[in-house]
Write a protein that holds these residues in place. Structure first.
Motif, mmCIF file in Angstrom:
data_model
loop_
_atom_site.group_PDB
_atom_site.id
_atom_site.type_symbol
_atom_site.label_atom_id
_atom_site.label_comp_id
_atom_site.label_asym_id
_atom_site.label_seq_id
_atom_site.Cartn_x
_atom_site.Cartn_y
_atom_site.Cartn_z
ATOM 1 N N SER A 231 -21.135 28.904 49.132
ATOM 2 C CA SER A 231 -20.505 29.752 47.957
ATOM 3 C C SER A 231 -19.629 30.827 48.475
ATOM 4 O O SER A 231 -19.202 31.575 47.345
ATOM 5 C CB SER A 231 -21.835 30.191 47.228
ATOM 6 O OG SER A 231 -22.484 31.212 48.205
ATOM 7 N N ASP B 289 -22.720 30.729 53.416
ATOM 8 C CA ASP B 289 -23.149 29.307 52.990
ATOM 9 C C ASP B 289 -21.746 29.052 52.191
ATOM 10 O O ASP B 289 -20.882 29.703 52.151
ATOM 11 C CB ASP B 289 -24.385 29.427 52.088
ATOM 12 C CG ASP B 289 -24.214 30.314 50.711
ATOM 13 O OD1 ASP B 289 -23.335 30.484 50.170
ATOM 14 O OD2 ASP B 289 -25.364 30.816 50.272
ATOM 15 N N ILE C 267 -31.726 20.563 49.328
ATOM 16 C CA ILE C 267 -31.643 21.898 48.408
ATOM 17 C C ILE C 267 -32.253 23.144 49.291
ATOM 18 O O ILE C 267 -32.931 22.868 50.078
ATOM 19 C CB ILE C 267 -32.880 21.601 47.361
ATOM 20 C CG1 ILE C 267 -32.351 20.100 46.553
ATOM 21 C CG2 ILE C 267 -33.154 23.040 46.428
ATOM 22 C CD1 ILE C 267 -33.494 19.823 45.605
ATOM 23 N N THR D 289 -26.417 20.572 48.928
ATOM 24 C CA THR D 289 -25.507 19.742 49.689
ATOM 25 C C THR D 289 -25.823 18.501 49.541
ATOM 26 O O THR D 289 -27.061 17.980 49.924
ATOM 27 C CB THR D 289 -25.421 20.185 51.056
ATOM 28 O OG1 THR D 289 -25.150 21.408 50.988
ATOM 29 C CG2 THR D 289 -24.123 19.504 51.800
ATOM 30 N N THR E 245 -24.404 26.210 55.292
ATOM 31 C CA THR E 245 -24.793 24.798 54.494
ATOM 32 C C THR E 245 -24.503 23.653 55.131
ATOM 33 O O THR E 245 -25.122 22.637 54.995
ATOM 34 C CB THR E 245 -23.622 24.924 53.318
ATOM 35 O OG1 THR E 245 -23.918 26.040 52.676
ATOM 36 C CG2 THR E 245 -23.793 23.721 52.177
ATOM 37 N N LYS F 129 -29.350 25.954 45.575
ATOM 38 C CA LYS F 129 -27.905 25.112 45.783
ATOM 39 C C LYS F 129 -28.335 23.914 46.535
ATOM 40 O O LYS F 129 -29.559 23.476 46.960
ATOM 41 C CB LYS F 129 -27.154 26.098 46.695
ATOM 42 C CG LYS F 129 -27.714 26.550 48.099
ATOM 43 C CD LYS F 129 -27.121 27.544 48.685
ATOM 44 C CE LYS F 129 -27.651 28.088 50.004
ATOM 45 N NZ LYS F 129 -26.893 29.171 50.681
ATOM 46 N N LYS G 109 -35.458 24.068 53.704
ATOM 47 C CA LYS G 109 -34.462 23.264 52.950
ATOM 48 C C LYS G 109 -35.377 22.021 52.748
ATOM 49 O O LYS G 109 -35.996 21.467 53.515
ATOM 50 C CB LYS G 109 -33.183 22.887 53.916
ATOM 51 C CG LYS G 109 -32.440 24.099 54.057
ATOM 52 C CD LYS G 109 -31.175 23.547 55.028
ATOM 53 C CE LYS G 109 -30.571 24.895 55.525
ATOM 54 N NZ LYS G 109 -29.633 25.559 54.646
ATOM 55 N N ASN H 159 -30.791 30.796 48.395
ATOM 56 C CA ASN H 159 -29.957 31.824 48.870
ATOM 57 C C ASN H 159 -30.626 32.988 49.488
ATOM 58 O O ASN H 159 -31.811 33.337 49.383
ATOM 59 C CB ASN H 159 -29.169 32.705 47.676
ATOM 60 C CG ASN H 159 -28.047 31.958 47.126
ATOM 61 O OD1 ASN H 159 -27.654 30.743 47.604
ATOM 62 N ND2 ASN H 159 -27.515 32.193 45.965
ATOM 63 N N ASN I 31 -32.343 30.300 38.882
ATOM 64 C CA ASN I 31 -31.498 29.136 39.024
ATOM 65 C C ASN I 31 -30.238 29.186 39.810
ATOM 66 O O ASN I 31 -29.863 28.360 40.740
ATOM 67 C CB ASN I 31 -30.968 28.693 37.604
ATOM 68 C CG ASN I 31 -32.027 28.245 36.518
ATOM 69 O OD1 ASN I 31 -33.089 28.418 36.774
ATOM 70 N ND2 ASN I 31 -31.475 27.342 35.435
ATOM 71 N N GLU I 32 -29.677 30.487 39.752
ATOM 72 C CA GLU I 32 -28.353 30.646 40.634
ATOM 73 C C GLU I 32 -28.729 30.727 42.066
ATOM 74 O O GLU I 32 -27.715 30.686 42.829
ATOM 75 C CB GLU I 32 -27.890 32.036 39.994
ATOM 76 C CG GLU I 32 -28.595 33.069 40.476
ATOM 77 C CD GLU I 32 -29.769 33.643 39.485
ATOM 78 O OE1 GLU I 32 -30.058 32.873 38.643
ATOM 79 O OE2 GLU I 32 -30.363 34.654 39.769
ATOM 80 N N LYS I 33 -29.985 31.092 42.238
ATOM 81 C CA LYS I 33 -30.399 30.968 43.686
ATOM 82 C C LYS I 33 -30.629 29.770 44.308
ATOM 83 O O LYS I 33 -31.138 29.734 45.699
ATOM 84 C CB LYS I 33 -31.623 31.867 43.998
ATOM 85 C CG LYS I 33 -31.272 33.665 43.534
ATOM 86 C CD LYS I 33 -32.436 34.318 43.598
ATOM 87 C CE LYS I 33 -32.182 35.681 43.266
ATOM 88 N NZ LYS I 33 -33.266 36.648 43.380
#
Length: 537
Positions: A274, A272, A472, A455, A244, A453, A425, A475, A449-451
């Protein structure tokens, strides 16, 4: 610091060092030490380095020479406390070569506030470290309670107790707040808290190292460097996860070092942010090389057998140590080797501004890694005939002055080979009128959605219509985009920490009339850290 009231604690610490040496020589008589973990026969980290202090922004040993401590952090002792014991710590010292152990006492998450008896596990770790000649970090592990002032009174009572009981030892390090986060910043919330708690510690322990957490999950080290605490033996922590956090955060560390403050990476992972994804071992190597070149001490996250990437052990690993490589995760194997490499080198590394040229070559997957635009490659750069990434954009909200930014994206692969979504990214550039911590939500994403993430990164030098970007990413296991295929819609939402309004009319990446998906070069895409689409501001 030199008043007569501190004479007895100093004498007691010297005596403690001598007694530790005698005890360890007795316990290890006839023991065949791993040559990698002993600089000289029968010595331990505390015997070698003694009372630590901070000098010119460096952690130094009893003789004033820079020293880099390397080790590992426990996971929360309420969950994995059975891995924190003298046997496991001894194995980590002898087989891995650790010099420091961090014991994580969560405040919330069913931690100390709900169960004060968990402090006994911290005491167990301290007393084991004393016997083993290891340095030990007492980690007041705030997380969901992002403002350290929420439990300030409990923190003061806790650190008063521990400084009173263990402040005479030379190997104790106090970490005041793991990861301040949310609507807090260094000057308004974190520094006043750290100053008050530090004074409680110093009333009982005049000279052991104190480590202060910094803003944005201990990434805003640059803010602390601009207004450091007055205590000369205080370091500031930076936390990173290799999948990340990348070059932008290393730049912040260098900024802090060049301002003359000392840094200690009390938590970092090969995953990452998470705790999953990866492991990103190439990016981790960039980080460990960087820390070595600056002489920055570190503790890896984490000594756990949890089913996640950042855990050093595989599920079911022995609770007392003795782990063969078959019981180590890929992360654990990497970290063990990183500790053993130069683990006995009493060299604090190069100058603050040392050579970091490797970052651009190996830091590919890092958030904020070297941008293609930094070396003049602006615009759409699809990578030739073999591969082409195209970013499509539309705005999900034409109200330019409300409390949400709603960029929507679709990534297309116009090339001839499949592309891993986790290698890509997206950066969306905007101005942040709130100057608050930012919040990221995913309303819908075809990949799940959960995949998805994100910064948030503040640009070191603001650009026209941009002082921040959201990066963005995706995962591992998100899949690939086949030639001629696309990612499907990604619908994120951004809010300021205080839910105040943005003004999107001066945002670089915003397109007021872009209400249907179309190619959009005002946001950028990076593939393994290389700019492959768009024009940076």
């Amino acid at each position: 610091m030199m008043n007569g009231q501190w004479v007895l604690p100093r004498i007691a610490k010297r005596v403690a060092v001598m007694l530790t040496a005698v005890l360890l020589l007795t316990l290890t008589n006839g023991f065949n030490w791993n040559a990698q973990t002993a600089e000289a026969a029968g010595t331990t980290p505390v015997e070698r380095y003694g009372q630590l202090s901070v000098k010119n922004g460096k952690l130094v040993d009893k003789t004033g020479k820079p020293v880099q401590l390397k080790g590992i952090s426990s996971h929360g002792v309420q969950w994995f406390g059975d891995l924190v014991n003298e046997d496991s710590m001894k194995w980590l010292r002898d087989d891995w070569g650790i010099s420091v152990f961090r014991v994580a006492l969560y405040t919330e998450e069913d931690g100390y506030i709900a169960n004060p008896s968990l402090k006994n596990k911290v005491k167990e770790a301290i007393e084991a470290a004393q016997k083993l000649g290891l340095y030990v970090i007492i980690d007041w592990h705030i997380l969901s309670d992002g403002d350290p002032n929420i439990h300030k009174n409990e923190a003061k009572a806790f650190f008063n107790e521990f400084a009173t009981q263990y402040g005479n030892l030379p190997n104790v390090i106090y970490e005041l707040a793991n990861e301040p986060n949310g609507n807090v910043n260094w000057n308004n919330q974190i520094r006043p808290y750290a100053l008050e708690v530090s004074q409680v510690i110093r009333a009982k322990d005049p000279d052991n190292i104190i480590i202060a957490g910094t803003g944005m999950w201990s990434q805003d080290v640059h803010d602390a460097a601009d207004n450091p605490l007055p205590d000369k033996n205080t370091l500031y922590t930076v936390h990173f996860y290799a999948g990340t956090h990348g070059q932008y955060l290393r730049d912040r560390v260098d900024y802090a070092l060049n301002k003359g403050v000392g840094i200690f990476a009390t938590e970092w992972g090969t995953s990452d942010a998470s705790g999953n994804g990866g492991p990103f071992l190439n990016e981790s190597k960039v980080w460990t090389d960087f820390l070595a070149s600056r002489g920055i001490s570190w503790a890896n996250w984490s000594l756990a057998d949890k089913n996640e990437t950042s855990a050093a052990l595989l599920p079911g690993a022995n609770r007392k140590g003795g782990w063969p490589d078959s019981q180590l995760s890929a992360s654990g194997k990497f970290v063990k080797q990183a500790i053993l490499e130069g683990s006995n080198n009493n060299n604090g590394g190069g100058n603050n501004g040392g050579d970091s040229g490797e970052d651009g070559n190996n830091g590919g997957n890092n958030s904020g890694g070297n941008n293609g635009g930094d070396n003049g490659n602006g615009g759409s750069t699809p990578g030739g005939d073999d591969q082409g990434i195209v970013l499509q954009y539309r705005t999900g909200d034409t109200n330019t002055k409300d409390n949400a930014i709603r960029p929507e994206f679709n990534i297309k692969n116009t090339g001839k080979t499949a592309v891993k979504l986790s290698d890509l990214k997206i950066r969306y550039y905007y101005t942040d009128e709130s100057k608050q911590g930012q919040q990221f939500f995913v309303d819908w994403a075809k990949v799940g959605n959960e995949k998805v993430k994100a910064t948030f990164v503040t640009l070191p030098e603001p650009k026209a219509k941009a002082d921040k970007y959201v990066e963005i990413s995706f995962n591992d296991g998100t899949g690939t985009i086949q030639p001629g295929g696309e990612s499907g819609e990604i619908q994120p939402r951004i809010h300021a920490g205080n839910w105040s309004n943005f003004d999107e009319t001066n945002d670089y990446s915003y397109g007021a009339s872009q209400t249907a998906f179309a190619n959009w070069d005002r946001a950028t895409v990076y593939q393994q850290g290389k700019l492959v689409w768009g024009i940076e501001p």
